[in-house]
Design a protein around this motif. Structure first.
Motif, PDB file in Angstrom:
ATOM      1  N   ALA A   1     -72.619  50.564-101.780  1.00  0.00           N
ATOM      2  CA  ALA A   1     -71.289  50.361-101.905  1.00  0.00           C
ATOM      3  C   ALA A   1     -71.319  49.483-103.189  1.00  0.00           C
ATOM      4  CB  ALA A   1     -70.401  49.629-100.828  1.00  0.00           C
ATOM      5  N   GLN A   2     -70.090  49.035-103.745  1.00  0.00           N
ATOM      6  CA  GLN A   2     -70.290  48.032-104.939  1.00  0.00           C
ATOM      7  C   GLN A   2     -69.096  47.083-104.657  1.00  0.00           C
ATOM      8  OE1 GLN A   2     -68.633  49.537-108.727  1.00  0.00           O
ATOM      9  NE2 GLN A   2     -70.513  49.125-109.549  1.00  0.00           N
ATOM     10  N   ILE A   3     -69.515  45.835-104.986  1.00  0.00           N
ATOM     11  CA  ILE A   3     -68.602  44.819-104.931  1.00  0.00           C
ATOM     12  C   ILE A   3     -68.544  44.220-106.416  1.00  0.00           C
ATOM     13  CG2 ILE A   3     -68.383  42.234-103.932  1.00  0.00           C
ATOM     14  CD1 ILE A   3     -70.600  43.087-101.834  1.00  0.00           C
ATOM     15  N   GLN A   4     -67.235  43.732-106.628  1.00  0.00           N
ATOM     16  CA  GLN A   4     -66.635  43.370-107.827  1.00  0.00           C
ATOM     17  C   GLN A   4     -65.991  42.090-107.696  1.00  0.00           C
ATOM     18  OE1 GLN A   4     -64.707  46.708-109.641  1.00  0.00           O
ATOM     19  NE2 GLN A   4     -66.444  47.418-110.774  1.00  0.00           N
ATOM     20  N   ARG A   5     -66.098  40.941-108.636  1.00  0.00           N
ATOM     21  CA  ARG A   5     -65.341  39.874-108.520  1.00  0.00           C
ATOM     22  C   ARG A   5     -64.369  39.785-109.731  1.00  0.00           C
ATOM     23  NH1 ARG A   5     -67.782  33.652-109.594  1.00  0.00           N
ATOM     24  NH2 ARG A   5     -65.619  32.573-109.540  1.00  0.00           N
ATOM     25  N   LEU A   6     -63.145  39.763-109.122  1.00  0.00           N
ATOM     26  CA  LEU A   6     -62.134  40.210-110.145  1.00  0.00           C
ATOM     27  C   LEU A   6     -61.284  39.011-110.683  1.00  0.00           C
ATOM     28  CD1 LEU A   6     -60.779  43.365-108.392  1.00  0.00           C
ATOM     29  CD2 LEU A   6     -62.496  43.038-109.940  1.00  0.00           C
ATOM     30  N   ASP A   7     -61.772  37.847-110.096  1.00  0.00           N
ATOM     31  CA  ASP A   7     -61.115  36.501-110.633  1.00  0.00           C
ATOM     32  C   ASP A   7     -62.104  35.391-110.855  1.00  0.00           C
ATOM     33  OD1 ASP A   7     -59.110  34.538-111.238  1.00  0.00           O
ATOM     34  OD2 ASP A   7     -58.841  34.091-109.130  1.00  0.00           O
TER      35      ASP A   7
ATOM     36  N   GLY B   1     -46.966  48.232-121.621  1.00  0.00           N
ATOM     37  CA  GLY B   1     -46.468  47.455-122.780  1.00  0.00           C
ATOM     38  C   GLY B   1     -45.645  45.957-122.599  1.00  0.00           C
ATOM     39  N   SER B   2     -46.111  45.701-121.279  1.00  0.00           N
ATOM     40  CA  SER B   2     -45.552  44.250-120.949  1.00  0.00           C
ATOM     41  C   SER B   2     -46.669  43.136-121.357  1.00  0.00           C
ATOM     42  CB  SER B   2     -45.285  44.086-119.408  1.00  0.00           C
ATOM     43  OG  SER B   2     -46.461  44.217-118.646  1.00  0.00           O
ATOM     44  N   ASP B   3     -46.296  42.144-121.197  1.00  0.00           N
ATOM     45  CA  ASP B   3     -47.251  40.787-121.524  1.00  0.00           C
ATOM     46  C   ASP B   3     -47.949  40.319-120.134  1.00  0.00           C
ATOM     47  OD1 ASP B   3     -48.084  38.528-123.656  1.00  0.00           O
ATOM     48  OD2 ASP B   3     -47.507  37.556-122.024  1.00  0.00           O
ATOM     49  N   TYR B   4     -49.067  40.108-120.385  1.00  0.00           N
ATOM     50  CA  TYR B   4     -49.747  39.733-118.987  1.00  0.00           C
ATOM     51  C   TYR B   4     -49.227  38.473-118.631  1.00  0.00           C
ATOM     52  CZ  TYR B   4     -53.468  38.240-116.122  1.00  0.00           C
ATOM     53  OH  TYR B   4     -54.388  37.705-114.979  1.00  0.00           O
ATOM     54  N   GLY B   5     -48.872  37.415-119.447  1.00  0.00           N
ATOM     55  CA  GLY B   5     -48.312  36.129-119.019  1.00  0.00           C
ATOM     56  C   GLY B   5     -49.160  35.033-118.823  1.00  0.00           C
TER      57      GLY B   5
ATOM     58  N   ILE C   1     -53.926  41.418-110.992  1.00  0.00           N
ATOM     59  CA  ILE C   1     -52.908  42.384-111.974  1.00  0.00           C
ATOM     60  C   ILE C   1     -54.013  43.202-112.796  1.00  0.00           C
ATOM     61  CG2 ILE C   1     -51.463  42.540-113.786  1.00  0.00           C
ATOM     62  CD1 ILE C   1     -49.768  40.183-112.920  1.00  0.00           C
ATOM     63  N   LEU C   2     -55.028  42.315-113.289  1.00  0.00           N
ATOM     64  CA  LEU C   2     -56.066  42.957-113.955  1.00  0.00           C
ATOM     65  C   LEU C   2     -57.070  43.719-113.245  1.00  0.00           C
ATOM     66  CD1 LEU C   2     -56.506  40.574-116.731  1.00  0.00           C
ATOM     67  CD2 LEU C   2     -55.019  42.373-116.763  1.00  0.00           C
ATOM     68  N   LEU C   3     -57.495  44.968-113.607  1.00  0.00           N
ATOM     69  CA  LEU C   3     -58.278  45.915-112.828  1.00  0.00           C
ATOM     70  C   LEU C   3     -59.503  46.251-113.562  1.00  0.00           C
ATOM     71  CD1 LEU C   3     -56.012  47.970-110.443  1.00  0.00           C
ATOM     72  CD2 LEU C   3     -57.418  45.634-109.881  1.00  0.00           C
ATOM     73  N   PRO C   4     -60.718  46.325-113.213  1.00  0.00           N
ATOM     74  CA  PRO C   4     -61.832  46.927-114.192  1.00  0.00           C
ATOM     75  C   PRO C   4     -61.555  48.180-114.616  1.00  0.00           C
ATOM     76  CG  PRO C   4     -62.742  46.024-112.193  1.00  0.00           C
ATOM     77  CD  PRO C   4     -61.423  45.923-111.988  1.00  0.00           C
ATOM     78  N   GLY C   5     -61.933  48.285-116.017  1.00  0.00           N
ATOM     79  CA  GLY C   5     -61.685  49.734-116.773  1.00  0.00           C
ATOM     80  C   GLY C   5     -60.240  49.574-117.545  1.00  0.00           C
ATOM     81  N   MET C   6     -59.334  48.681-117.470  1.00  0.00           N
ATOM     82  CA  MET C   6     -57.980  48.876-117.984  1.00  0.00           C
ATOM     83  C   MET C   6     -58.078  48.632-119.573  1.00  0.00           C
ATOM     84  SD  MET C   6     -55.595  46.721-115.224  1.00  0.00           S
ATOM     85  CE  MET C   6     -54.205  47.062-116.094  1.00  0.00           C
ATOM     86  N   PHE C   7     -57.437  49.511-120.241  1.00  0.00           N
ATOM     87  CA  PHE C   7     -57.357  49.292-121.739  1.00  0.00           C
ATOM     88  C   PHE C   7     -55.946  48.532-121.814  1.00  0.00           C
ATOM     89  CE2 PHE C   7     -59.602  53.230-121.486  1.00  0.00           C
ATOM     90  CZ  PHE C   7     -60.872  52.949-122.522  1.00  0.00           C
ATOM     91  N   VAL C   8     -56.180  47.418-122.707  1.00  0.00           N
ATOM     92  CA  VAL C   8     -55.129  46.251-123.122  1.00  0.00           C
ATOM     93  C   VAL C   8     -55.243  46.057-124.689  1.00  0.00           C
ATOM     94  CG1 VAL C   8     -55.213  45.349-120.913  1.00  0.00           C
ATOM     95  CG2 VAL C   8     -56.839  44.484-122.488  1.00  0.00           C
TER      96      VAL C   8
ATOM     97  N   PHE D   1     -60.029  35.540-118.562  1.00  0.00           N
ATOM     98  CA  PHE D   1     -58.799  35.406-118.163  1.00  0.00           C
ATOM     99  C   PHE D   1     -58.828  35.156-116.760  1.00  0.00           C
ATOM    100  CE2 PHE D   1     -58.121  37.633-121.929  1.00  0.00           C
ATOM    101  CZ  PHE D   1     -56.787  37.289-122.410  1.00  0.00           C
ATOM    102  N   PRO D   2     -57.755  34.229-116.242  1.00  0.00           N
ATOM    103  CA  PRO D   2     -57.620  34.320-114.889  1.00  0.00           C
ATOM    104  C   PRO D   2     -56.797  35.275-114.172  1.00  0.00           C
ATOM    105  CG  PRO D   2     -56.002  32.965-115.933  1.00  0.00           C
ATOM    106  CD  PRO D   2     -56.970  33.343-117.090  1.00  0.00           C
ATOM    107  N   ASN D   3     -57.106  35.709-113.070  1.00  0.00           N
ATOM    108  CA  ASN D   3     -56.648  36.834-112.305  1.00  0.00           C
ATOM    109  C   ASN D   3     -56.402  36.404-110.864  1.00  0.00           C
ATOM    110  OD1 ASN D   3     -55.711  39.528-112.684  1.00  0.00           O
ATOM    111  ND2 ASN D   3     -57.872  40.397-111.732  1.00  0.00           N
TER     112      ASN D   3
END
Length: 399
Positions: free
Chosen positions: A200-206, A245-249, A280-287, A274-276
């Motif tokens: 499996a794979q574990i990811q830390r997102l924040d 198109g929205s701002d992350y904030g 909201i942010l997920l790995p692989g997103m284009f921003v 960035f704090p998460n």
């Protein structure tokens, strides 16, 4: 005949009166000195804002891999859940490894017993060798056997430790804390330490990383700007535009810039953090990332309506020159900041830029300059008056 002569004289009088009225009030619209509104510009600080494409990357990412070979007996986690570092995830059949640990423990006990026997024998031979009751060679051999027995104890102890480690490896723990994905192997599957696929794979997102690509040309231009006077570096605060198109904030910070250029794309990578907490942010997103890489301390902010482009695309402004004449001047304005153009070359402190009344203004024309947004008083003509200021009723009386 007298009546006809009177009518002709009246007609001539009316024509002269009309010509007189045009002579007094006949200035056509647009003629004369136009009134224009101006702003006085002074150098100020303007951030060099850059907007670049980026891609989100997990702050930490780790594959869950087996370190021993065996059948998976149990799975202890729910797919997609948050797991803690060290939390058990899988159990591999431990029976073979438990037996190997028991065997190593027995070998260690045997080696320790042999070491004790050889040590005692060497101690007994020592006084006998001193009085030559036995040969010195026998004593030397006894001492060597005691040392070999001690080395054998150390070897079997290391084998026991290895066996115990392998036994612990039958429980596969989480290497990091984070969100675990789907399990790629089910209960009953045979796994090995040499397999290529992780369990499996574990990811830390924040927090979350955003890798931003910047061209090498832009980076060199920035470094040259920083070497010149008036341009200083700044701590980059980054804002994100999400794929919808929205701002992350929330804002992030630039962590570092790689010291190499990708030979295939000609870009270098900047990494922002960035704090998460909301996920909201997920790995692989284009921003899209916007940030200020430097501050120009000698820039001029000119309202956008005061800057125009000539047929060659050069930015121009119209100034209030000497003797209140309109003077056109080329400037360098490569970007905007809010409602202003950021002018980096072509202006001097105190220049008066015309921003109102530009529609019919020509360079070299005399103008009546007033501060921008000054109200203009326009007096409406009184009803019933003609060119010479007399009402129709008074003309009738005069006639």
């Amino acid at each position: 005949m007298a009546i006809g002569l009177a009518l002709a004289l009246a007609a001539c009088g009316g024509g002269e009166s009309a010509q007189k009225g045009q002579g007094k009030g006949g200035s056509q619209p647009g003629q004369g000195t136009p009134q224009v509104g101006f702003v006085v510009v002074q150098p100020t600080e303007a951030a060099l804002v850059t907007e670049l494409a980026g891609r989100t990357t997990a702050f930490e990412s780790s594959d869950v891999r087996p370190q021993v070979t065996g059948l998976i007996r149990r799975r202890f986690f729910t797919e997609g859940a948050l797991v803690r570092q060290g939390q058990p995830l899988y159990e591999i059949d431990p029976r073979l490894y438990r037996a190997a640990a028991n065997e190593a423990s027995a070998n260690l006990a045997s080696a320790q017993a042999n070491r004790e026997a050889t040590r005692i024998l060497a101690e007994r031979y020592r006084p006998l060798a001193e009085i030559e009751a036995i040969s010195k060679q026998d004593y030397t051999n006894a001492v060597a056997q005691a040392r070999q027995a001690s080395a054998s104890v150390a070897q079997t102890r290391a084998a026991l430790e290895t066996a115990r480690i392998n036994l612990r490896f039958t429980t596969v723990p989480a290497p990091i804390s984070g969100r675990i994905g789907r399990s790629l192997f089910t209960v009953g599957a045979l796994v090995s330490a040499t397999q290529t696929d992780p369990l499996a794979q574990i990811q830390r997102l924040d927090p979350m990383f955003v890798d931003i690509q910047q061209s090498a040309d832009a980076l060199l231009s920035l470094r040259r700007s920083l070497a010149s006077q008036g341009i200083v570096s700044t701590a980059a605060r980054v804002r994100l535009t999400l794929p919808d198109g929205s701002d992350y904030g929330q804002t992030g910070t630039i962590e570092f810039s790689e010291a190499l250029v990708d030979p295939t794309t000609g870009t270098t990578t900047l990494r922002a953090r960035f704090p998460n907490a909301q996920g909201i942010l997920l790995p692989g997103m284009f921003v899209r990332a916007r940030f200020a890489q430097a501050i120009n301390q000698r820039a001029f902010l000119v309202p956008q309506q005061g800057v125009s482009r000539d047929p060659q695309g050069n930015a121009t402004v119209i100034l209030v020159g000497p003797d209140n004449k309109a003077v056109q001047k080329k400037v360098t304005a490569e970007r905007t900041q809010g409602e202003y153009w950021v002018v980096t070359q072509g202006l001097n402190p105190g220049d008066r830029i015309i921003v109102q009344g530009l529609s019919k203004l020509r360079p070299g024309q005399s103008v009546k300059p007033v501060p921008a947004n000054t109200p203009q008083r326009v007096q409406a003509p009184q009803q019933g008056k003609d060119g010479d200021g007399q009402t129709g009723q008074s003309k009738q009386k005069a006639g």
